[in-house]
Scaffold this motif. Structure first.
Motif, short mmCIF file in Angstrom:
data_model
loop_
_atom_site.label_atom_id
_atom_site.label_comp_id
_atom_site.label_asym_id
_atom_site.label_seq_id
_atom_site.Cartn_x
_atom_site.Cartn_y
_atom_site.Cartn_z
N PRO A 184 0.81 -1.22 0.00
CA PRO A 184 0.00 0.00 0.00
C PRO A 184 0.85 1.28 0.00
O PRO A 184 0.50 2.26 -0.66
CB PRO A 184 -0.82 -0.13 1.28
N LEU A 187 2.22 1.80 -3.48
CA LEU A 187 1.14 2.26 -4.36
C LEU A 187 0.88 3.75 -4.13
O LEU A 187 0.67 4.51 -5.08
CB LEU A 187 -0.12 1.43 -4.09
N LYS A 251 -10.45 -0.36 -6.05
CA LYS A 251 -10.11 -1.32 -5.00
C LYS A 251 -8.62 -1.60 -5.01
O LYS A 251 -8.06 -2.02 -6.03
CB LYS A 251 -10.89 -2.62 -5.20
N GLY A 252 -7.96 -1.41 -3.86
CA GLY A 252 -6.51 -1.55 -3.78
C GLY A 252 -6.03 -2.60 -2.79
O GLY A 252 -5.15 -2.32 -1.97
N THR A 254 -3.65 -5.07 -2.08
CA THR A 254 -2.37 -5.42 -2.73
C THR A 254 -2.02 -6.90 -2.59
O THR A 254 -1.21 -7.39 -3.36
CB THR A 254 -1.23 -4.54 -2.20
N MET A 275 -5.48 -5.68 -6.73
CA MET A 275 -5.43 -4.21 -6.69
C MET A 275 -5.53 -3.61 -8.09
O MET A 275 -5.21 -2.45 -8.31
CB MET A 275 -4.13 -3.73 -6.02
N ALA A 278 -7.38 -0.34 -8.38
CA ALA A 278 -6.53 0.80 -8.01
C ALA A 278 -5.56 1.13 -9.13
O ALA A 278 -5.34 2.30 -9.45
CB ALA A 278 -5.77 0.47 -6.73
N ILE A 301 -8.46 5.69 -3.70
CA ILE A 301 -7.93 4.33 -3.64
C ILE A 301 -7.75 3.91 -2.19
O ILE A 301 -6.81 4.34 -1.51
CB ILE A 301 -6.57 4.22 -4.38
N SER A 303 -6.36 1.26 0.09
CA SER A 303 -5.38 0.20 -0.18
C SER A 303 -4.88 -0.43 1.11
O SER A 303 -4.50 0.27 2.07
CB SER A 303 -4.19 0.78 -0.96
#
Length: 501
Positions: A184, A187, A251-252, A254, A275, A278, A301, A303
């Protein structure tokens, strides 16, 4: 990949210097008298070069052609879908002989959508993931010259395609990374770097800020992981200050183990792709920064990872969402809707013109639609139609699914306002019905990309979808057709994303 648009008739193309030349020929008679046209006409007459889209004829050092290798490629009726199949086949043939510089020439002037499709197909067929390889094999095909009879008339289509490819490849890059190269935090760092592009701002919230906002549902999913959650807020300001934005929610997750409701071990590695919603939002913002359309867009996002430890969310737990609604978590593997619901509530503060969430949400959608179309859910006919049209134009198609109120019956529970799952039947629809509880007051659509976001098997990897669909939708809102997009400088070749890039 570096693309160049150039005015090239079929006669001029014969002298174009390249490692290989692809001649895109529509169905019907080839009447011109230049060297390429004469070869194509003779091959058609002999039955060696059928009209069907995707049929190829490869030639080596044909007389009168500067390029040592020539591939005749039939594009059928010249519509975007047929051009795409022809270009993919031709690029795969050219890659096999180590082509680095390719000229791709249309025998007849293409429509804007056909040029757009050809470019996206060329980029897709030549894409190579390299980030986590010790001795990466670089992209073989690095430069494509697109030859058309009148380059100026197609400059807009070229610009939009170039920018869209940039976004799709960013989405692919982050979708393909393993979870230890795409946390996260990483990202969020990728989102921050997008703020270097024109008109884009980024804000990243951590666990304390999320708790203060009351995002109890999102926080509950993250509590079983040692990786801290991140809530990413991107803003692209291309329209008037008082113009309501379109909000994209990606949607994140990971990595998704399923939590206590643990997934089977087989193919669990593919849960790094959870993810991709995202990643598609990041990709859209990359495209917006390059294309600069006159529209306001917000990207949200949420995450985190869905992992197991002593603090992990348990089946039967009740959590309180940002909206105040309580949720009984009957299955911890239905976590995507738990993070999205808080992001959808947060979206209200922007007084949006429309909200679209994008999520690898349900295996049920894969069963329903496979990998061909994304699932589209919306109670708003105008928004749904616009997204369907954008999908057709971009060849990144979706299919509208039902949202009858009867589907929500299975979400009832004695122990909270709503349960996070219903029964197996209609699982993609009941997931959408759950999200619908959190979207009062604005037009909303949900894209379930569980089947379209990545491929399994020998072709395993992110597809970059639905960046193309979303870009097409956004530019259509400001009256920009593919052919009317303002010019954008070509992307540089060889750009490589880095961890956190």
């Amino acid at each position: 990949m570096d693309f160049q648009l150039k005015t090239l008739t079929s006669s001029l193309a014969a002298s174009e210097k390249a490692d290989a030349l692809v001649f895109l020929v529509p169905e019907g008679a080839v009447a011109d008298n230049d060297a390429l046209s004469v070869i194509a006409a003779a091959a058609r007459l002999a039955g060696d070069f059928p009209d069907k889209a995707g049929k190829l004829l490869s030639l080596y050092h044909p007389v009168g052609i500067a390029a040592p290798r020539v591939v005749l490629a039939s594009i059928g009726n010249g519509q975007p879908a047929q051009v795409r199949s022809a270009v993919i086949a031709a690029i795969n043939a050219a890659k096999g002989v180590g082509t680095k510089r390719l000229a791709m020439v249309f025998a007849k002037a293409p429509e804007a959508g056909a040029l757009h499709s050809a470019m996206l197909a060329a980029a897709d067929a030549s894409y190579v993931y390299t980030t986590t390889k010790s001795k990466p094999e670089p992209r073989t095909l690095r430069h494509v010259t697109l030859g058309v009879p009148d380059a100026a008339s197609l400059a807009g289509a070229f610009a939009e395609a170039n920018a869209t490819i940039s976004g799709i490849e960013l989405a692919k890059e982050w979708g393909n990374r393993p979870a230890n190269y795409c946390t996260p935090t990483m990202l969020a760092d990728a989102a921050k770097e997008l703020a270097d592009l024109p008109r884009i701002k980024c804000e990243v919230l951590g666990p304390k800020e999320v708790a203060k906002l009351g995002m109890g549902s999102f926080a509950a999913v993250a509590q079983g992981s040692s990786e801290p959650l991140r809530f990413i807020v991107l803003q692209y300001s291309g329209g008037a200050k008082d113009e309501a934005p379109v909000v994209l929610v990606g949607k994140g997750i990971t990595f998704d183990t399923g939590g206590v409701s643990l997934k089977p071990a087989a193919e669990m590695d593919e849960m790094k792709f959870d993810m991709c919603g995202a990643a598609s939002v990041l990709g859209v913002f990359r495209t917006l920064g390059e294309l600069k359309p006159a529209i306001n867009v917000v990207g949200l996002i949420p995450s985190c990872e869905n992992m197991n430890d002593g603090k992990a969310l348990k089946p039967g737990d009740v959590v309180t969402s940002m909206s105040g609604q309580t949720i009984e978590v009957l299955n911890t593997d239905a976590e995507g809707r738990l993070i999205l619901c808080d992001a959808l509530t947060y979206a209200k503060r922007f007084k949006p013109a429309a909200v679209i969430d994008i999520a690898t949400l349900t295996g049920a959608c894969v069963v329903a639609l496979g990998g061909v179309r994304s699932g589209l859910f919306s109670p708003d006919d105008v928004l749904a139609k616009a997204l369907e049209t954008a999908g057709e134009q971009s060849l990144d198609r979706c299919w509208r699914m039902p949202l009858d109120e009867e589907y929500a019956e299975g979400l009832k529970t004695h122990f909270a306002d709503v349960a996070n799952i219903a029964g197996r039947a209609g699982g993609a629809v009941t997931a959408a019905k759950f999200l619908q509880r959190f979207v009062d007051g604005f037009p909303w659509a949900h894209l379930d990309i569980a089947g379209s976001a990545w491929k399994s098997g020998a072709a395993k990897g992110s597809t970059g979808r639905p960046v193309g669909l979303l870009v097409s939708y956004l530019v259509s809102r400001v009256g920009m057709s593919i052919a009317a997009t303002p010019a954008v400088a070509p992307r540089k070749a060889g750009r490589k994303a880095r961890p956190g890039a």
